[in-house]
Scaffold this motif. Structure first.
Motif, PDB file in Angstrom:
ATOM      1  N   GLN A   1       0.803  -1.075   0.028  1.00 55.50           N
ATOM      2  CA  GLN A   1       0.024   0.185  -0.113  1.00 55.50           C
ATOM      3  C   GLN A   1       0.562   1.262  -0.003  1.00 55.50           C
ATOM      4  OE1 GLN A   1      -2.330  -2.031  -0.538  1.00 55.50           O
ATOM      5  NE2 GLN A   1      -3.708  -2.303   1.347  1.00 55.50           N
ATOM      6  N   LEU A   2       2.058   1.177   0.831  1.00 58.20           N
ATOM      7  CA  LEU A   2       2.753   2.573   1.003  1.00 58.20           C
ATOM      8  C   LEU A   2       3.267   2.866  -0.497  1.00 58.20           C
ATOM      9  CD1 LEU A   2       4.432   2.036   4.334  1.00 58.20           C
ATOM     10  CD2 LEU A   2       3.003   3.745   3.723  1.00 58.20           C
ATOM     11  N   GLN A   3       3.746   2.203  -1.224  1.00 53.38           N
ATOM     12  CA  GLN A   3       4.421   2.351  -2.481  1.00 53.38           C
ATOM     13  C   GLN A   3       3.213   3.133  -3.502  1.00 53.38           C
ATOM     14  OE1 GLN A   3       6.221  -0.504  -4.867  1.00 53.38           O
ATOM     15  NE2 GLN A   3       4.623  -1.982  -4.512  1.00 53.38           N
ATOM     16  N   ALA A   4       2.165   2.712  -3.333  1.00 50.80           N
ATOM     17  CA  ALA A   4       0.877   3.282  -4.040  1.00 50.80           C
ATOM     18  C   ALA A   4       0.532   4.452  -3.301  1.00 50.80           C
ATOM     19  CB  ALA A   4      -0.134   2.323  -4.095  1.00 50.80           C
ATOM     20  N   VAL A   5       0.881   5.061  -2.315  1.00 47.03           N
ATOM     21  CA  VAL A   5       0.170   6.283  -1.592  1.00 47.03           C
ATOM     22  C   VAL A   5       0.281   7.469  -2.670  1.00 47.03           C
ATOM     23  CG1 VAL A   5       0.643   8.216   0.130  1.00 47.03           C
ATOM     24  CG2 VAL A   5       0.557   5.653   0.732  1.00 47.03           C
ATOM     25  N   SER A   6       1.369   7.577  -3.525  1.00 49.01           N
ATOM     26  CA  SER A   6       1.220   8.685  -4.292  1.00 49.01           C
ATOM     27  C   SER A   6       0.308   8.848  -5.390  1.00 49.01           C
ATOM     28  CB  SER A   6       2.506   8.959  -5.127  1.00 49.01           C
ATOM     29  OG  SER A   6       2.883   7.628  -5.899  1.00 49.01           O
ATOM     30  N   GLN A   7      -0.482   7.407  -5.698  1.00 51.40           N
ATOM     31  CA  GLN A   7      -1.577   7.214  -6.633  1.00 51.40           C
ATOM     32  C   GLN A   7      -2.844   7.840  -5.817  1.00 51.40           C
ATOM     33  OE1 GLN A   7      -0.665   6.151  -9.723  1.00 51.40           O
ATOM     34  NE2 GLN A   7       1.399   6.262  -8.782  1.00 51.40           N
ATOM     35  N   LEU A   8      -3.005   8.123  -4.796  1.00 51.15           N
ATOM     36  CA  LEU A   8      -4.060   8.358  -4.064  1.00 51.15           C
ATOM     37  C   LEU A   8      -4.205   9.850  -3.952  1.00 51.15           C
ATOM     38  CD1 LEU A   8      -3.874   5.352  -2.945  1.00 51.15           C
ATOM     39  CD2 LEU A   8      -4.834   6.153  -0.900  1.00 51.15           C
ATOM     40  N   ILE A   9      -2.960  10.519  -4.524  1.00 46.49           N
ATOM     41  CA  ILE A   9      -3.114  12.026  -4.335  1.00 46.49           C
ATOM     42  C   ILE A   9      -3.690  12.589  -5.896  1.00 46.49           C
ATOM     43  CG2 ILE A   9      -1.715  14.170  -4.492  1.00 46.49           C
ATOM     44  CD1 ILE A   9       0.376  12.797  -2.781  1.00 46.49           C
ATOM     45  N   ASN A  10      -4.733  12.934  -5.596  1.00 47.86           N
ATOM     46  CA  ASN A  10      -5.684  13.360  -6.740  1.00 47.86           C
ATOM     47  C   ASN A  10      -5.434  14.785  -7.309  1.00 47.86           C
ATOM     48  OD1 ASN A  10      -8.085  11.615  -5.208  1.00 47.86           O
ATOM     49  ND2 ASN A  10      -6.661  10.453  -6.607  1.00 47.86           N
ATOM     50  N   PRO A  11      -5.814  15.347  -8.328  1.00 51.38           N
ATOM     51  CA  PRO A  11      -5.640  17.008  -8.714  1.00 51.38           C
ATOM     52  C   PRO A  11      -6.751  17.657  -7.516  1.00 51.38           C
ATOM     53  CG  PRO A  11      -6.003  15.546 -10.757  1.00 51.38           C
ATOM     54  CD  PRO A  11      -6.350  14.565  -9.750  1.00 51.38           C
ATOM     55  N   GLY A  12      -6.091  18.612  -7.117  1.00 54.59           N
ATOM     56  CA  GLY A  12      -6.865  19.370  -5.768  1.00 54.59           C
ATOM     57  C   GLY A  12      -6.526  18.888  -4.462  1.00 54.59           C
ATOM     58  N   THR A  13      -6.019  17.835  -4.384  1.00 48.88           N
ATOM     59  CA  THR A  13      -5.485  17.399  -3.004  1.00 48.88           C
ATOM     60  C   THR A  13      -4.798  18.586  -2.396  1.00 48.88           C
ATOM     61  OG1 THR A  13      -5.362  15.038  -3.642  1.00 48.88           O
ATOM     62  CG2 THR A  13      -4.235  15.824  -1.524  1.00 48.88           C
ATOM     63  N   THR A  14      -5.226  18.844  -1.172  1.00 45.58           N
ATOM     64  CA  THR A  14      -4.398  19.604  -0.456  1.00 45.58           C
ATOM     65  C   THR A  14      -3.710  19.006   0.827  1.00 45.58           C
ATOM     66  OG1 THR A  14      -6.181  20.085   1.303  1.00 45.58           O
ATOM     67  CG2 THR A  14      -6.337  21.562  -0.573  1.00 45.58           C
ATOM     68  N   VAL A  15      -2.779  20.002   1.559  1.00 44.68           N
ATOM     69  CA  VAL A  15      -1.841  19.413   2.530  1.00 44.68           C
ATOM     70  C   VAL A  15      -2.451  19.005   3.808  1.00 44.68           C
ATOM     71  CG1 VAL A  15      -0.137  20.414   4.195  1.00 44.68           C
ATOM     72  CG2 VAL A  15       0.066  20.960   1.946  1.00 44.68           C
TER      73      VAL A  15
END
Length: 518
Positions: free
Chosen positions: A470-484
């Motif tokens: 799961q951890l190596q895929a976290v970047s795939q959960l960041i969608n356009p418009g995701t904020t800090v």
């Protein structure tokens, strides 16, 4: 038991064989490095692909010469192999030609470049000198962005982990991860232990789902040796595994609520969870590290009194979880924080081989209890929970519904508990056998690989915790418009367990002398 198809391949046809398996519906699971030189062989890599429809795994076995330890990277076929290959390079020194990112993963930046700790000629207690001027394992900052660090110590992270967010203003446009701060060489240490000692070590890998690891190790040994576990022991294992699922999902629910500032739900979820911990303590003597498993069965039985008490606890937890769920569903603010956030499409979930609730919330119907039935699950059946939205709210729904299914499974196991012994004597196991166990942990597939060795000790033990994938895929959960502000709950939505992924152990030297980490 898992059926293993070993397929010898050469480095030249490795990628073609991997592509063939994927095109035929297999799923990449992990890759395992081995040092077969003491047995007259070479270094070796085994790539495991799961055939979920058949309940089997294919193992591509690639010999790697010591003089030139290079093989083609399978990331050209599936990006999900990226971390597995990085780990093998760190621990065995096998290079993967064509890999897009061969930075350090497991060992620290200042680890000597010529020391590979899982090779057999490196002692388990070796302490290497620090390497001077070692390159950083951090990814360079993306042009035009600012780095916002989350970790290594951060309020919403219960363990050390370092996410570097690349932001433009408030929007997150990418991230990098550096972890394994807690890696302590559990697999190396196990090579010095007997098979009936390792379950107590494996159960302490994770502070939440340790019983999953001890069961998975025992099943891998049983798979290798062809040991048939008594039916009553299989049912008792199922009861303990599902109790662990209930308290793990309730723990996650509370922490997720806490991350978004809903502390009422946090306190209620943990209040509902507490009787489950009391039940575990009544059965085993411990709230968490149960000491129940050995190869061949379990160490403690379920008495009629314990069964009656557990039945009462399940009734209470079911009623109070249902009330908590109704409150969550009516909370519009909570929904606005979780719906449509951290979306992982089904295509991305398949591409990155994510598992467990994270995969099922994205429409990927995979569950080890269904595909590779073990313990009492073939008798009880499992209703798989699947959602298609792929967002954080869908992950919440999957986990909550799995709590109710776990309660049903425990009730069915208690009602149909067979009589008979709770263990068999395994005896001496010949060296050179291979076993694999795949268990559905609360977070997803937990895979243990065992190759048997001399003196009734493992020659090689590999642990794959679900969070690793799961951890190596976290970047795939960041969608356009995701904020800090979205990121902590996005990372938390995979229910990460860092000590589980990093195979951490803490052992006591002597009473009163503090602790030593291994």
């Amino acid at each position: 038991m898992v059926t293993i198809h070993e397929i010898p391949v050469t480095p030249e046809n490795l990628q073609a064989e991997a592509r063939r398996l994927l095109e035929n519906g297999a799923r990449f699971s992990t890759a395992v490095g081995l040092d077969m030189r003491p047995r007259g062989g070479n270094l070796e890599v085994r790539y495991f692909f799961a055939h979920d429809q058949e309940g089997a795994v294919s193992s591509l076995v690639v010999p790697v010469p010591e003089a030139d330890p290079v093989v083609p990277s399978v990331t050209a076929v599936t990006p999900a192999a990226a971390w597995a290959e990085r780990e093998i390079y760190d621990l065995f020194g096998i290079r993967f030609e064509g890999h897009p990112d061969m930075r350090r993963l497991v060992v620290p930046d200042d680890w000597p470049a010529d020391v590979f700790p899982l090779r057999k000629d490196v002692p388990y207690n070796y302490r290497p000198p620090r390497s001077e001027n070692a390159p950083s394992a951090l990814k360079p900052t993306e042009p035009g962005t600012t780095v916002v660090p989350v970790g290594p110590f951060f309020p919403s992270l219960e363990e050390p982990a370092y996410f570097r967010l690349f932001v433009e203003g408030e929007e997150v446009v990418g991230c990098d991860y550096r972890g394994f701060y807690s890696h302590r060489g559990v697999e190396k240490l196990a090579e010095t232990l007997k098979y009936d000692q390792v379950p107590f070590l494996s159960e302490r890998i994770c502070g939440i789902c340790g019983y999953v690891h001890s069961t998975s190790f025992c099943q891998a040994v049983e798979n290798a040796a062809g040991v048939e576990v008594p039916p009553r022991a299989r049912y008792i294992r199922t009861v303990m595994l599902e109790l662990e699922r209930i308290h793990s999902h309730l723990l996650w629910l509370g922490l997720a609520a806490h991350i978004v500032g809903f502390d009422t739900a946090f306190m209620q979820a943990w209040r509902v969870r507490e009787p489950v911990m009391w039940a575990a303590e009544a059965i085993t003597g411990n709230r968490k590290t149960y000491g129940m498993n050995l190869p061949g069965g379990v160490r403690r039985d379920l008495t009629p009194e314990l069964i009656a008490k557990l039945t009462e606890t399940l009734d209470q937890v079911e009623k109070e979880t249902a009330a908590l769920l109704r409150a969550l569903e009516k909370d519009t603010v909570l929904r606005s924080r979780l719906q449509g956030v951290g979306v992982l499409s089904r295509e991305k979930a398949l591409e990155w081989a994510v598992v467990g609730p994270t995969a099922r919330a994205s429409g990927v119907a995979t569950d080890m209890r269904v595909s590779y039935p073990y313990a009492a699950y073939p008798d009880l059946g499992v209703k798989m929970t699947v959602r298609t939205a792929g967002d954080i709210w869908a992950r919440l729904e999957v986990r909550v519904e799995e709590i109710f299914e776990a309660i049903r499974l425990i009730r069915a196991a208690l009602a149909n508990m067979p009589e008979g012994p709770i263990a068999v004597n395994v005896g001496r196991i010949p060296a050179g056998l291979v076993g694999v166990s795949m268990i559905e942990a609360p977070r997803g597939q937990c895979l243990h690989f065992v190759m048997t060795g001399d003196e009734n000790k493992p020659y090689r033990w590999k642990v794959l915790a679900p969070t690793f994938m799961q951890l190596q895929a976290v970047s795939q959960l960041i969608n356009p418009g995701t904020t800090v502000a979205d990121f902590p709950i996005i990372a938390g939505s995979i229910d990460p367990c860092f000590s589980c992924t990093e195979r951490m152990e803490i052992v006591r030297r002597r009473p009163g002398e503090g602790r030593e980490q291994r």
